[in-house]
Structure formats: structure tokens, C-alpha cells
Design a protein around this motif. Structure first.
Motif, PDB file in Angstrom:
ATOM      1  N   PRO A   1     -24.920  50.163  34.791  1.00 39.13           N
ATOM      2  CA  PRO A   1     -25.676  49.333  35.745  1.00 39.13           C
ATOM      3  C   PRO A   1     -25.023  47.966  35.948  1.00 39.13           C
ATOM      4  O   PRO A   1     -24.426  47.403  35.023  1.00 39.13           O
ATOM      5  CB  PRO A   1     -27.052  49.196  35.082  1.00 39.13           C
ATOM      6  N   THR A   2     -25.163  47.427  37.145  1.00 35.59           N
ATOM      7  CA  THR A   2     -24.678  46.078  37.422  1.00 35.59           C
ATOM      8  C   THR A   2     -25.666  45.022  36.930  1.00 35.59           C
ATOM      9  O   THR A   2     -25.309  43.874  36.724  1.00 35.59           O
ATOM     10  CB  THR A   2     -24.447  45.900  38.930  1.00 35.59           C
ATOM     11  N   SER A   3     -26.923  45.437  36.757  1.00 31.83           N
ATOM     12  CA  SER A   3     -27.935  44.535  36.181  1.00 31.83           C
ATOM     13  C   SER A   3     -28.773  45.331  35.186  1.00 31.83           C
ATOM     14  O   SER A   3     -29.017  46.518  35.381  1.00 31.83           O
ATOM     15  CB  SER A   3     -28.831  43.950  37.281  1.00 31.83           C
ATOM     16  N   TRP A   4     -29.208  44.649  34.129  1.00 25.40           N
ATOM     17  CA  TRP A   4     -29.928  45.316  33.043  1.00 25.40           C
ATOM     18  C   TRP A   4     -31.360  44.798  32.982  1.00 25.40           C
ATOM     19  O   TRP A   4     -31.616  43.626  33.243  1.00 25.40           O
ATOM     20  CB  TRP A   4     -29.231  45.077  31.705  1.00 25.40           C
ATOM     21  N   SER A   5     -32.271  45.702  32.628  1.00 25.98           N
ATOM     22  CA  SER A   5     -33.680  45.303  32.581  1.00 25.98           C
ATOM     23  C   SER A   5     -34.469  46.279  31.703  1.00 25.98           C
ATOM     24  O   SER A   5     -34.115  47.460  31.592  1.00 25.98           O
ATOM     25  CB  SER A   5     -34.267  45.276  33.991  1.00 25.98           C
TER      26      SER A   5
ATOM     27  N   SER B   1     -31.437  50.117  33.655  1.00 31.28           N
ATOM     28  CA  SER B   1     -30.922  49.539  34.891  1.00 31.28           C
ATOM     29  C   SER B   1     -31.977  48.694  35.594  1.00 31.28           C
ATOM     30  O   SER B   1     -33.168  48.995  35.553  1.00 31.28           O
ATOM     31  CB  SER B   1     -30.450  50.663  35.821  1.00 31.28           C
ATOM     32  N   GLY B   2     -31.527  47.661  36.262  1.00 30.14           N
ATOM     33  CA  GLY B   2     -32.430  46.853  37.072  1.00 30.14           C
ATOM     34  C   GLY B   2     -32.648  47.439  38.451  1.00 30.14           C
ATOM     35  O   GLY B   2     -33.478  46.950  39.220  1.00 30.14           O
ATOM     36  N   TYR B   3     -31.883  48.515  38.767  1.00 33.50           N
ATOM     37  CA  TYR B   3     -32.001  49.194  40.062  1.00 33.50           C
ATOM     38  C   TYR B   3     -32.838  50.448  39.873  1.00 33.50           C
ATOM     39  O   TYR B   3     -32.593  51.246  38.965  1.00 33.50           O
ATOM     40  CB  TYR B   3     -30.602  49.555  40.574  1.00 33.50           C
TER      41      TYR B   3
ATOM     42  N   ASN C   1     -27.942  55.073  41.273  1.00 38.32           N
ATOM     43  CA  ASN C   1     -26.774  54.264  41.582  1.00 38.32           C
ATOM     44  C   ASN C   1     -25.513  55.072  41.261  1.00 38.32           C
ATOM     45  O   ASN C   1     -25.097  55.171  40.102  1.00 38.32           O
ATOM     46  CB  ASN C   1     -26.796  52.965  40.773  1.00 38.32           C
TER      47      ASN C   1
END
Length: 280
Positions: free
Chosen positions: A46-50, A34-36, A40
Motif C-alpha cells: 500500500p502507498t498509505s497504511w491504516s 491499506s488506507g485504500y 489496488n
């Protein structure tokens, strides 16, 4: 019809149990990417990936995250514990299975009784003994704690050795082989599956242990911690919203070595469990 309905019900129950078991693992994996950084709860995925959580974990240590040091400490403790414990168990199992001496049955009975007491009952006594010896907050002390009583867990390996025909040992003795030579040349090569089982079991105990590690390594110096203590520290209220995704990444990384070990040794592991469970 009854068999069909019963089979369907069984498969439905197994499917539900599999989902219950797999969902937390899947959530752990996807959250690690997750990018968060925090928890969450609004979305499962996740809404953003990292990949930043893994990068931070392995390459950017700070006052909270020192994962490489934790991993190294855990690996050192686990490897030495594995070697010492396996040697102890093999020696005790051979003595109980292949040798006859006065007091053998009494020692086995006493071992069974001692194994009935859970390890956590000994925690306080062990802690104060190590404190008097100056071995608390020491990796050497941790290795002693994990290895000292390992010889009592000889029953499964003894059961495997009991399946080896006595004629092989007697033939080796007739040829003039010493007890040590019989052990090294006859018994040990035939015990490969159960030795693999013991190696994995001995490695797993310190690798995933938290209770004893937390009790013994309590100095507050984070670089001396094991992975279990370090990951647990990330879940403190003041840290969890900044490090939860990193915590998930750490959980994935620590599971990789033991997963690879299981995949490679699975055949021998199963043979060791089934072969040592009953006397043939």
C-alpha cells in the motif's frame, strides 16, 4: 555431484512453491492495513497504511459489514459441532476397536463405502429435509448438518485405539471394571493426542465452510450469516471497490483463533495423525 545437483534442484522447486504459496497471503495481510478501500493493483504494498479496516470491521457495523455477529454465529456453530462430533467419533471408534459384536465388520465396510461419496452430493437432499422440518436459516440446523454424519469418520481414531494393548483392557475387566469405566479410565486418557486431532478437525469443518452455509442460510438476513458468507458478500461487483481491504482484514481476523489453536495443540495433533494412521 548428482546428489548435490539433485538437492539444489529440489530446494529451488520448494522455494518456488513456497513463494507461490506465500505471496497471496502476504498480499492479503498488507492490503488489510491499506488506507485504500478498494483493490489496488498498481502497487503490491500500500502507498498509505491504516488500521481503519480493522476498526470498521470490529466497531463500525453497517448494512454490509456485521463482522462481530458473523464471528459469533460461526463460533457458536463450530464449538457445538466440535463437541458433538468429537463425542460421536469417540463412541463409534471405541465400539469398533474395543468391542466385538455381530455385524461389526459389515458396519465398518458400509461406513467405508458411504465415506467414498462426497458430501456435496447430499446437499439438495439435506436442504429439503431441513426445509420440511423448518430448520433452514437456523444455526441449530447447521449444527445438525455438520454433526450428524461425523461418526462415519472413525477410522483414524479407531486405528489409534487399536495400538492400545488388549492386556490393559483385560486387566481392567479382571478387576471388575465395567465397559464404561474401562472407556473412561483406561482408553480415553491414552487417546489424548487423537482426541486433540479430532477436536481440531471437527472445529475446522464449520469454521471455514462456505458451500453448506450458503445453501442453508439463504434468508438474506445478514446478521444470521457466518463469516464465510459475510466475507463472500463483500466481493460483489457493487461492493468490492468499497470493502476489499475490509474483506482482507476479515480474512486475517478469522484466521487468528485457528492459528493459535494449531500452535498450542501442534504436538498432540501430529502425534494423533501419525499414531492413528497405521495399526501398531
Amino acid at each position: 555431484m548428482k546428489k548435490t545437483i539433485g538437492s539444489i534442484v529440489k530446494h529451488i522447486v520448494l522455494l518456488v512453491l513456497a513463494v507461490i504459496w506465500l505471496v497471496p497471503i502476504i498480499w492479503l495481510v498488507v492490503t488489510s492495513f491499506s488506507g485504500y478501500k478498494g483493490i489496488n493493483t498498481a502497487h503490491f504494498f500500500p502507498t498509505s497504511w491504516s488500521m481503519d479496516n480493522f476498526v470498521q470491521l470490529l466497531t463500525r457495523p453497517d448494512s454490509v459489514v456485521q463482522y462481530v455477529s458473523w464471528f459469533k454465529n460461526t463460533l457458536i456453530i463450530a464449538v457445538f459441532t466440535c463437541i458433538i462430533s468429537t463425542i460421536f467419533v469417540i463412541m463409534v471408534s471405541y465400539a469398533m476397536s474395543c468391542m466385538r459384536f455381530n455385524g461389526r465388520k459389515q458396519i465398518m465396510s458400509a461406513s467405508l463405502i458411504l465415506n467414498m461419496f462426497p458430501g456435496p452430493l447430499l446437499m439438495i437432499a439435506i436442504y429439503f429435509i431441513l426445509k420440511m422440518l423448518g430448520l433452514t436459516n437456523s444455526h441449530f440446523g447447521m449444527i445438525i448438518v455438520y454433526s450428524a454424519g461425523s461418526g462415519l469418520g472413525f477410522l483414524i481414531m479407531k486405528g489409534f485405539m487399536d495400538t492400545i494393548p488388549m492386556s490393559l483392557k483385560e486387566a481392567a475387566r479382571l478387576e471388575g471394571a465395567s465397559e464404561a469405566k474401562i472407556f473412561m479410565k483406561v482408553i480415553l486418557p491414552l487417546c489424548k493426542p487423537i482426541v486433540v486431532y479430532q477436536v481440531i478437525s471437527s472445529f475446522l469443518i464449520p469454521w471455514g465452510d462456505f458451500v453448506f452455509a450458503k445453501l442453508m442460510l439463504n434468508s438474506g438476513v445478514s446478521k444470521d450469516w457466518t463469516v464465510a458468507i459475510g466475507l463472500y458478500n463483500m466481493l460483489e461487483k457493487s461492493l468490492v471497490n468499497k470493502y476489499f481491504s475490509v474483506f482482507c482484514a476479515g480474512g486475517i481476523v478469522v484466521a487468528i483463533p485457528i492459528s493459535i489453536l494449531f500452535v498450542i495443540m501442534q504436538k498432540y495433533y501430529v502425534e494423533g495423525v501419525t499414531g492413528g494412521s497405521v495399526k501398531g
